[in-house]
Scaffold this motif. Structure first.
Motif, short mmCIF file in Angstrom:
data_model
loop_
_atom_site.label_atom_id
_atom_site.label_comp_id
_atom_site.label_asym_id
_atom_site.label_seq_id
_atom_site.Cartn_x
_atom_site.Cartn_y
_atom_site.Cartn_z
N PRO A 95 34.37 44.72 22.44
CA PRO A 95 33.65 43.99 23.46
C PRO A 95 34.60 43.24 24.40
N SER A 96 34.20 43.11 25.66
CA SER A 96 35.02 42.39 26.63
C SER A 96 34.64 40.91 26.63
N PRO A 97 35.55 40.03 27.00
CA PRO A 97 35.28 38.60 26.88
C PRO A 97 34.33 38.06 27.94
N LEU A 98 33.54 37.09 27.54
CA LEU A 98 32.80 36.26 28.48
C LEU A 98 33.57 34.95 28.59
N VAL A 99 34.00 34.61 29.80
CA VAL A 99 34.92 33.48 29.99
C VAL A 99 34.21 32.31 30.66
N ARG A 100 34.40 31.13 30.12
CA ARG A 100 33.93 29.91 30.79
C ARG A 100 35.05 29.45 31.73
N ALA A 101 34.75 29.39 33.01
CA ALA A 101 35.77 29.09 34.03
C ALA A 101 35.98 27.58 34.15
N GLU A 141 42.41 34.39 46.13
CA GLU A 141 43.64 33.61 45.94
C GLU A 141 43.36 32.32 45.20
N GLN A 142 42.28 31.64 45.57
CA GLN A 142 41.91 30.40 44.89
C GLN A 142 41.66 30.64 43.41
N PHE A 143 40.93 31.72 43.10
CA PHE A 143 40.63 32.05 41.71
C PHE A 143 41.90 32.38 40.94
N GLU A 169 42.54 30.33 37.61
CA GLU A 169 42.06 31.00 36.40
C GLU A 169 43.08 31.98 35.83
N GLY A 170 44.18 32.24 36.56
CA GLY A 170 45.27 33.03 35.99
C GLY A 170 45.05 34.53 35.98
N ILE A 171 44.02 35.02 36.66
CA ILE A 171 43.77 36.46 36.75
C ILE A 171 43.80 36.84 38.22
N LEU A 172 44.56 37.89 38.55
CA LEU A 172 44.57 38.40 39.91
C LEU A 172 43.38 39.36 40.04
N PRO A 173 42.34 38.98 40.79
CA PRO A 173 41.13 39.79 40.82
C PRO A 173 41.20 40.94 41.83
N ALA A 174 40.48 42.00 41.54
CA ALA A 174 40.34 43.10 42.49
C ALA A 174 39.58 42.62 43.72
N PRO A 175 39.84 43.20 44.89
CA PRO A 175 39.08 42.82 46.09
C PRO A 175 37.58 42.97 45.91
N GLU A 176 37.17 44.02 45.19
CA GLU A 176 35.74 44.22 44.98
C GLU A 176 35.16 43.04 44.20
N SER A 177 35.78 42.70 43.09
CA SER A 177 35.32 41.58 42.25
C SER A 177 35.29 40.28 43.03
N GLY A 234 37.27 43.76 37.65
CA GLY A 234 38.59 44.31 37.35
C GLY A 234 39.71 43.53 38.00
N THR A 235 40.92 44.02 37.78
CA THR A 235 42.13 43.34 38.26
C THR A 235 42.61 43.96 39.57
N GLY A 236 43.45 43.19 40.29
CA GLY A 236 43.90 43.61 41.61
C GLY A 236 45.38 43.91 41.71
#
Length: 460
Positions: free
Chosen positions: A84-90, A376-378, A382-390, A419-421
């Protein structure tokens, strides 16, 4: 609500992983309209679709009534590699925003494909293998789907032919090389390899392509090669079914702590991530058990829900696929070469289109620079580089959290981090250099595209 401290990451055990996919169509009063034969206007059944799609996937595509569909053991075993993938509290984002809102995100980037696409890729490859096929063909935009399918095919020993939208092929060479590492052939689309590709290039010289173009080429190759079938990474009912594992896991994790989201947000291109995330929650809403606010977020450059027409249209630019009733910008609409390649599709899932049309969810469009500001703010907090779609979903999640800051409301927000960027650094570079633009189609451009929508006798 429990008084227990909510962890940063809520992980389910392997034993808690869903054993069935949830089919939201079973709870829809108004079912999505059937696919139509473009020549006759008649609904397409099982035998009509067999030359293009795998047999079991057709059954899933046409099944509007079975609520729970078992996930084969072999697919569940594959899922265990990254689910299972994680559910994260931001927590960090909440603190930076100084909002009373509680923000959660379901993170689907914990696999080499970098996105949620692997959930359906392994299912579709599995059914192709079970049918005894040699290989599959597909399209990919940003490359997440092509990467996921190449991984799945490699695992199962199937050939994989990928037609990648040309602007993404050029912007994301490393994503292309991951696909090739897994054994796939990757062709920039439109190409000179197919008759449809040649036609599109003749009509639109120098085009950067679109998902609609790539779909046309992949379908042509599939139907002209014995032992091959075409598989699609989004839009279709079967894909949203497979992606329901995202929402079922998310709901199970939230239920463990007595959490009920008020707002559920997802990026929307063809609809697979959004549909998968909201499915079990939407089911509750449809059955009258619980109310939620659902928000679909799409790029302002390709706004099918917010500015499209609810009508029958071709699923592809080459007009060789069946007609689907959906919110569409017109199959001939080729969006600007924005950096969210996975959202550059002219239409929306028939399931989501029907739900939107019936008023069960909202839609907003956001401009590209605003999306990357949120990305960029995220990333910084939050330490994850997000995909543009996300990052489209991140943009609206932040906006909703800031509204809570103004009103003092303690709303619970859930969004999908698809996903990641890390393969999207050209986009981040353009944003940082101030070279990113916000291309938005004019009313005149859309009117021209709508004028070419097919006329279907007896259909609204």
């Amino acid at each position: 609500m429990t008084t227990e401290k909510i962890p940063y990451k809520i992980y389910l055990s392997e034993d808690e992983m869903p054993r069935t996919w949830y089919n939201v169509r079973a709870d829809m009063k108004n079912k999505p309209a059937p696919l139509l034969n473009p020549g006759t206007g008649a609904p397409m059944g099982y035998e009509d679709l067999r030359p293009v799609f795998c047999d079991e996937l057709i059954r899933q595509e046409l099944d509007n009534d079975t609520r729970e569909i078992p996930i084969p053991r072999e697919i569940r075993d594959f899922y265990k590699m990254y689910r299972p993938s994680p559910l994260v509290r931001a927590y960090c984002l909440e603190e930076k925003l100084q909002t009373p809102a509680k923000i959660y995100y379901k993170f689907e980037g914990n696999n080499t494909s970098g996105s949620h696409k692997l959930n359906s890729a392994i299912a579709q490859a599995y059914y192709a293998k079970q049918q005894g096929l040699t290989g599959v063909t597909t399209e990919t935009g940003a490359g997440q789907w092509g990467t996921a399918l190449s991984m799945a095919c490699s695992y199962l020993g199937l050939d994989c032919k990928v037609y990648m939208v040309k602007c993404s092929y050029e912007q994301k060479p490393f994503r292309r090389e991951v696909m090739r590492t897994y054994g796939a052939s990757v062709t920039p689309s439109p190409s000179m390899e197919t008759e449809i590709g040649k036609k599109i290039l003749a009509e639109h010289p120098g085009t950067t392509g679109s998902l609609g173009c790539a779909i046309s080429e992949a379908v042509e190759v599939a139907v002209s090669h014995p032992g091959y079938r075409y598989v699609l990474g989004s839009v279709l009912n079967q894909v949203l079914l497979h992606q329901s594992i995202i929402g079922v896991e998310a709901k199970t994790a939230l239920d463990k702590y007595g959490i009920t989201p008020d707002i559920i947000i997802g990026c929307a291109g063809g609809g697979s991530n959004l549909g998968g995330l909201i499915s079990p929650f939407m089911g509750q809403k449809l059955r009258g058990e619980q109310d939620y606010r659902f928000i679909a977020v799409e790029p302002a450059s390709c706004p099918s829900l917010t500015r499209g027409r609810f009508a029958y249209d071709f699923c592809d630019t080459g007009m060789v696929c069946p007609l689907a009733k959906m919110y569409t910008l017109g199959s001939g609409f080729i969006p600007s070469a924005n950096h969210a390649g996975g959202l550059r599709y002219h239409g929306m899932s028939s399931i989501l289109s029907q739900l939107y049309h019936d008023g069960y969810m909202e839609a907003v469009s956001v401009e590209q620079t605003k999306v990357f500001e949120a990305a960029e703010q995220f990333a910084r907090v939050e330490g994850i580089l997000p995909a543009p779609e996300s990052s489209h979903a991140i943009r609206v999640a932040i906006d909703e959290a800031l509204k809570c800051k103004e009103t003092g409301e303690e709303k619970t927000i859930l969004f999908g981090l698809t996903g990641t960027g890390y393969f999207d650094m050209v986009a981040y570079e353009k944003f940082h250099n101030g070279e990113m633009t916000d291309a938005v189609p004019t009313d005149e451009e859309l009117a021209e595209s709508f004028s070419h929508l097919p006329q279907v006798p007896g259909q609204g």
